[in-house]
Design an enzyme around this catalytic site. Sequence first.
Site, PDB file in Angstrom:
ATOM      1  N   ASP A 257     -15.808  11.055  34.108  1.00  0.00           N
ATOM      2  CA  ASP A 257     -15.250  10.091  33.175  1.00  0.00           C
ATOM      3  C   ASP A 257     -15.048  10.860  31.870  1.00  0.00           C
ATOM      4  OD1 ASP A 257     -14.279   7.917  31.835  1.00  0.00           O
ATOM      5  OD2 ASP A 257     -15.888   6.552  32.413  1.00  0.00           O
TER       6      ASP A 257
HETATM    7  C1  BGC Z   1     -13.112   4.972  30.932  1.00  0.00           C
HETATM    8  C2  BGC Z   1     -12.384   5.344  32.216  1.00  0.00           C
HETATM    9  C3  BGC Z   1     -11.003   5.833  31.886  1.00  0.00           C
HETATM   10  C4  BGC Z   1     -11.107   7.001  30.913  1.00  0.00           C
HETATM   11  C5  BGC Z   1      -9.761   7.574  30.518  1.00  0.00           C
HETATM   12  C6  BGC Z   1     -13.065   6.072  29.899  1.00  0.00           C
HETATM   13  O1  BGC Z   1     -13.548   5.627  28.685  1.00  0.00           O
HETATM   14  O2  BGC Z   1     -14.455   4.647  31.228  1.00  0.00           O
HETATM   15  O3  BGC Z   1     -12.324   4.244  33.072  1.00  0.00           O
HETATM   16  O4  BGC Z   1     -10.312   6.197  33.051  1.00  0.00           O
HETATM   17  O5  BGC Z   1     -11.752   6.558  29.732  1.00  0.00           O
HETATM   18  O6  BGC Z   1      -9.054   6.684  29.721  1.00  0.00           O
END
Ligand code: BGC
Length: 819
Positions: free
Chosen positions: A232
């Site tokens: 993530d």
């Molecule tokens: C989120 C993810 C997301 C990523 C990119 C993170 O803060 O938890 O679900 O894909 O950001 O935007």
Amino acid sequence: MADVPAPDYADAVEAALGALELDAKTRLLAGQDMWSLPALPEIGLRSLVMSDGPIGVRGARWTADDPSIALPSPTALAAAWDPDLARRAGRLLAQEARRKGVHVLLAPTVNLHRSPLGGRHFECYSEDPCLTGRIGAGYVRGVQDGGVGTTVKHFVANDAETDRLTVDNLIAPRVLRELYLAPFEAIVETARPWGVMAAYNQVNGSTMTEHRHLQNEVLRGEWGFDGFIVSDWLAARSTAGALTGGLDVAMPGPQTVYGPALAAAVRAGEIPESAVDAAVRRVLRLAARVGALDGVGPAVPEPPAGIDGQALAREIAHRGFVLVRNETVPGRGAALPVDPARVRRIALIGAAARDARVLGGGSATVFPERIVSPLDGLSAALPDSALTYAVGADPSPELVPAEKGFTLTALCRDANGRVLGEGSLPGGHIQWLGTDLPDGVTHEALHSVEVRGRLVPRESGEHLFGTRGLGSFRLTVDGEVLWDGAQALEAGSDPFGAIFGAPAECGRARLTRGEPVEVSLLHTVDRAVGGPLPAIVFTLLHGEPRRDADELIAEAVEAARAADAAVVVVATTEQVESEGFDRTDLRLPGRQDDLVRAVAAVNPHTVVVVNAGSPVELPWREDVAAVLLGWFPGQEGGAALADVLLGAREPGGRLPTSWPTTLADAPVTEVVPTDGRLPYTEGLFIGHRAYDRAGITPAYAFGHGLGYTDWRYESLDAGADAVTVRIRNTGARTGREVVQIYLAPLDAGEIERPSRWLAGFASVEAAPGESAEVRIALPRRAFETWDEDANAWALRTGSYEVHAAHALDDSRLSATVEI
Ligand code: BGC
């Protein structure tokens, strides 16, 4: 729909790997910017681009320059209980991804609805692992049918947002297996995803990006996952820990724990190069699959033919609407669908009827080309004289990003005031992360950003203005400086808190409806604000003139009194449902509950539409004629709503999650860790399993949902590995029924189990009078539990009652099977 056969890219991958030096390999494992991996021309590898997900494909920029189809929220998709529909949604998203040059979609989100307080509840499917796994698998298949990769996320147990970057979720092995891992396992097994995203949080003492047991042993070892694991965003924390723990790619870049740091660790002998090679192989396989590696064809040479995004968004919306209550109105029959012969005037009420909230906040945000609000949808479907509109109550006591009535651009200047570039803006929110900047602009040269443009007020009165973000701001409205100063935010908090957190009011201006004024918010970049990557994030906020709340309600009551039926749209706000924080209660914000009560008191034909991605308390639910749960319905939501209210379509949804009467009744209400730890003390008992055990009846049971026709369950033939159910449409119109199969063990056995659980389901359509037969497989897993001592699944033999049901609390036929 048939699955795409998977080519074997082993030779091409080995050849490409063999041609790479250590530095190139380690570069490939780190983001080069916010959304992509570097190209390696020496092996014919193009840059792999990733993008959120899950209800649309934003593309590699956080702007409205290149609009995206916005489908209904994942809760709505799950409410259709139809993996084929999810697959069609996935195919559309693949089409969108290809259009935008995106190779990998950062979706689906398959964490469970452990607590209704979870901030990203709207972005997950269900409280039930079986339903989540089936919908998630349909979605993954669909996206990959279109030759685009997925990252099933967030692996695992990112079930709430409070302290999500660090929280250690303490979960017993059996609970992990039977609940939180189960959807991932089902999706890996049935849909073969090309990617998985490792969560921010820890599970049982290890942060997920380094979780060797869950990533290497369970996901790859036991389940045979052959895709790549991406962190993530900013979740990768250590070089050796993450690589040996199974993480292949650290995002975003360029500053990550991989890249040069990884090469150095290999050279220092801390990590064997073979471990790097294994991760590179997985990225190269992904590249081959999506067609980014020269010399081999993509996994899908010919993606499915063009899909009409607007039509599909509308279909998913009405298939996901859940009609939870539909009473008879004296002299009129059922409240819904509205009979135009008897209902000549409808009073449409509610702020969200005009300004619909079509999607939830956070990284799931996309910018659709158009939004059909309920007011738009009903206005298009009804003659002018048939519809009146009143705001009734404003659910947003706080300011919201400037949008309605605004036309804005962002002007970027250097320290000498020279214009470097200009960006178009969908609204007052700017979010430029890493290299995601308007053309001609660099972080090095950028000194200030001015959000400027016009506001054509929709109402006369005192308008409120504010800002959100770090740094200094000067806000000017109609030539008058309303604020000139700096805003500081708490250090060490979740970056999303800073981006989407509490807004600050900065000033007011008296404006006249329809008379345009100039607006400018000048932000001077604060170089002291550090962070893993350069970012410009701030918001120009606005609030309509505040009107006396009682007066607004009185106006709506008059409208309802003068009409034959009232449709009240109630909603949550951006401050209630978003990534980055959890909810603290389930109440509808503002005076919306008072509004519904007041309207229902004067009009017996009051229909309430709930525009929220997750459960809210509906204290007046027994006092209104009908309640329709509309979720975040996506860009075509208002059109779909008109279809359903007026009877052109049936509301097709069934609850994917139990709907609590009050927060106190909800099984899990604790999402705040203590000393960094959050024990899942409820064990297996979340959602309907917990309601059953506690003997509490929720407001609406799991699986509940009414259509516009009736069904008779005629026969149930149950075997140990499948059941066959025959149902007949006994109503007057074509409809669709979701046949739900629940298992209830008759022998108590030695180990504790829920009293019943979902084992399978199928959705079937039939014309009036027609019957339909469905065969629903009962997987062996439905009769197994995880044996912690043996570290294996164990079949629980004995007698089971099999229920063919319309909903968990509405079993129509039952039989017994011996296992
Ligand atoms: C989120 C993810 C997301 C990523 C990119 C993170 O803060 O938890 O679900 O894909 O950001 O935007």
